[in-house]
Design a protein around this motif. Structure first.
Motif, mmCIF file in Angstrom:
data_model
loop_
_atom_site.group_PDB
_atom_site.id
_atom_site.type_symbol
_atom_site.label_atom_id
_atom_site.label_comp_id
_atom_site.label_asym_id
_atom_site.label_seq_id
_atom_site.Cartn_x
_atom_site.Cartn_y
_atom_site.Cartn_z
ATOM 1 N N VAL A 1 -43.413 -12.562 23.674
ATOM 2 C CA VAL A 1 -42.560 -11.918 24.026
ATOM 3 C C VAL A 1 -43.289 -11.230 25.671
ATOM 4 N N LEU A 2 -44.459 -10.664 24.696
ATOM 5 C CA LEU A 2 -45.082 -8.891 25.969
ATOM 6 C C LEU A 2 -45.687 -10.211 27.109
ATOM 7 N N LEU A 3 -45.971 -11.426 27.253
ATOM 8 C CA LEU A 3 -46.553 -11.751 27.957
ATOM 9 C C LEU A 3 -45.312 -12.289 29.107
ATOM 10 N N GLY B 1 -42.542 -11.154 34.384
ATOM 11 C CA GLY B 1 -41.883 -10.175 34.814
ATOM 12 C C GLY B 1 -41.431 -8.899 35.963
ATOM 13 N N LEU B 2 -42.176 -8.172 34.809
ATOM 14 C CA LEU B 2 -42.834 -6.745 35.448
ATOM 15 C C LEU B 2 -44.320 -6.719 36.987
ATOM 16 N N GLY B 3 -45.123 -7.811 36.588
ATOM 17 C CA GLY B 3 -45.913 -8.199 37.584
ATOM 18 C C GLY B 3 -44.823 -8.824 38.651
ATOM 19 N N PHE C 1 -49.274 0.128 33.138
ATOM 20 C CA PHE C 1 -47.947 -0.063 32.675
ATOM 21 C C PHE C 1 -47.773 -1.007 32.305
ATOM 22 N N GLY C 2 -48.634 -2.221 32.500
ATOM 23 C CA GLY C 2 -48.659 -3.456 32.062
ATOM 24 C C GLY C 2 -48.476 -4.008 30.035
ATOM 25 N N PHE C 3 -47.683 -5.085 29.962
ATOM 26 C CA PHE C 3 -47.680 -5.647 28.782
ATOM 27 C C PHE C 3 -48.662 -6.301 28.021
ATOM 28 N N ILE C 4 -49.160 -6.556 28.616
ATOM 29 C CA ILE C 4 -50.356 -7.525 28.019
ATOM 30 C C ILE C 4 -52.048 -6.623 28.929
ATOM 31 N N THR D 1 -54.396 -1.874 39.394
ATOM 32 C CA THR D 1 -54.512 -0.322 38.737
ATOM 33 C C THR D 1 -53.084 -0.350 38.337
ATOM 34 N N VAL D 2 -52.076 -0.325 38.876
ATOM 35 C CA VAL D 2 -51.019 -0.345 38.377
ATOM 36 C C VAL D 2 -50.964 -1.313 36.981
ATOM 37 N N MET D 3 -51.002 -2.280 37.187
ATOM 38 C CA MET D 3 -51.013 -3.007 35.497
ATOM 39 C C MET D 3 -50.847 -2.829 34.606
#
Length: 300
Positions: free
Chosen positions: A129-131, A136-138, A156-159, A151-153
Motif C-alpha cells: 500500500v505504501l509503495l 503516485g506521490l512521486g 514526504f515519501g511513504f517509502i 530531497t523532497v521524497m
C-alpha cells in the motif's frame, strides 16, 4: 494461633521480598553490564569491572559513526508520531466519550485489531500500500520539484521517507491512545464544560482553557506509551528506510552488532546507553501524570 499466623505472615512477607530482590538483581544486571562496558577500555561480552575508564566509546559514536544522524532521525520521527497521536487521540477520545452513537463500542473494539494482529503479518500488505502511494506521490512531485525531487521524497515519501515512517508509527499506537483518552474523558465531569458555556465561552475557548488543561494527565500517559513503543520499534524503520542518511538509532545498533570483524562491545554498550536515555527522561517527566490518569482521572 494468632502468634503462629503472624509468624507465617512474616515468613511469607520475607520470602516475597527476597524473591523481589532476586528478580530485581536479575533484571538490573544487563543495565549494569551496559553502563560498565560503555566506559571500559577493554569491554567484553561478560560482566566485569572495567580495566580502565574511558569515554572514547561515546566519542566514537558521534565522531566516527553516524550517531548524531541516527539519534536525530529517531528523535524527529518518534516525537512527530507522538505529537500526531496526542492530537488525534485527544480529539477522538473526547468525541468517543461524549458520543452516544450506536457504533461507538463496535468501533472501539474494532480498532484494537490493529494492536492484536502481529505487525509481521501486516508488513507485506502495508508495504504494498505504501509503495503504491509512494509511486503516485512521486509521479505528482517529480515535475514540480525537479532536481530537488530526491530531497523532497526523503521528507514526504511513504517509502524511504520520514512521513511514511511517522504515519505508520502513529497508526500503530493510536488505538491504545484512543482508549486511554476515551476512558480519561469518561472520568471528567461535564460540569466544567457546562459552566464554560454558561460563561459564554466559544468552542475554541472551551478547548483551550478547559479541555486541554483537564486532559493533560491523559495526554501525557498516551504520549508516554506512544513514545516508548515507537522509540523501541526496530522492524518498521528496518523495512521502510533504506537510505543511510535516514536510518534510526535501533538500526545503528543492529549494524554495530553485525560487523564483519570482531564486535566492539564498548561501542555497542555506548550506543545502547544513548538509546536508553530519552526513554528514561520521558518516563521521568510523565510518571506523575501516569499515576493521576490510572487512579481515576479528574474527579468532580
Amino acid at each position: 494461633m494468632a502468634a503462629i499466623a503472624d509468624k507465617r505472615s512474616g515468613a511469607y512477607t520475607f520470602l516475597a521480598y527476597v524473591t523481589l530482590v532476586i528478580i530485581s538483581i536479575f533484571c538490573l544486571l544487563p543495565f549494569v553490564w551496559m553502563a560498565l562496558a560503555s566506559v571500559d577500555t577493554n569491554a567484553k561480552l561478560f560482566l566485569k569491572w572495567p580495566d580502565g575508564i574511558t569515554f572514547e566509546h561515546y566519542t566514537k559514536v558521534f565522531a566516527e559513526e553516524n550517531g548524531v544522524r541516527w539519534f536525530a532521525n529517531s528523535l524527529f520521527t518518534v516525537l512527530s508520531a507522538t505529537v500526531l497521536v496526542m492530537i488525534i487521540s485527544g480529539l477522538g477520545g473526547y468525541a468517543l466519550s461524549r458520543s452516544r452513537a450506536w457504533w461507538k463500542q463496535p468501533f472501539l473494539y474494532a480498532i484494537l485489531l490493529i494492536r492484536v494482529l502481529p505487525s509481521t503479518a501486516l508488513l507485506v500488505p502495508l508495504y504494498k500500500v505504501l509503495l503504491t502511494a509512494n509511486i503516485g506521490l512521486g509521479n505528482m512531485l517529480r515535475p514540480i520539484t525537479g532536481e530537488y525531487y530526491r530531497t523532497v521524497m526523503q521528507w514526504f515519501g511513504f517509502i524511504d521517507g520520514y512521513l511514511g515512517l511517522i504515519v505508520v508509527l502513529a497508526t500503530g499506537q493510536l488505538p491504545l491512545a484512543l482508549w486511554i483518552m476515551k476512558i480519561f474523558f469518561d472520568g471528567v465531569p461535564k460540569d466544567y464544560e457546562e459552566a464554560a458555556i454558561l460563561d459564554g465561552a466559544t468552542l475554541v475557548q472551551r478547548i483551550h482553557r478547559v479541555l486541554i488543561p483537564l486532559a493533560l494527565p491523559g495526554l501525557a500517559a498516551a504520549g508516554l506509551f506512544t513514545f516508548m513503543s515507537a522509540w523501541g520499534d526496530f522492524l518498521l524503520p528496518l523495512i521502510l528506510l533504506s537510505s543511510p542518511e535516514l536510518q534510526t538509532l535501533p538500526i545503528g545498533l543492529f549494524r554495530a552488532f553485525l560487523r564483519v570483524n570482531e564486535i566492539d562491545y564498548g561501542l555497542l554498550a555506548a550506543l545502547a546507553t544513548i538509546y536508553l536515555i530519552p526513554a528514561v527522561i520521558a518516563f521521568s517527566f510523565a510518571r506523575r501524570f501516569l499515576v493521576q490518569t490510572f487512579s481515576g482521572g479528574v474527579k468532580g
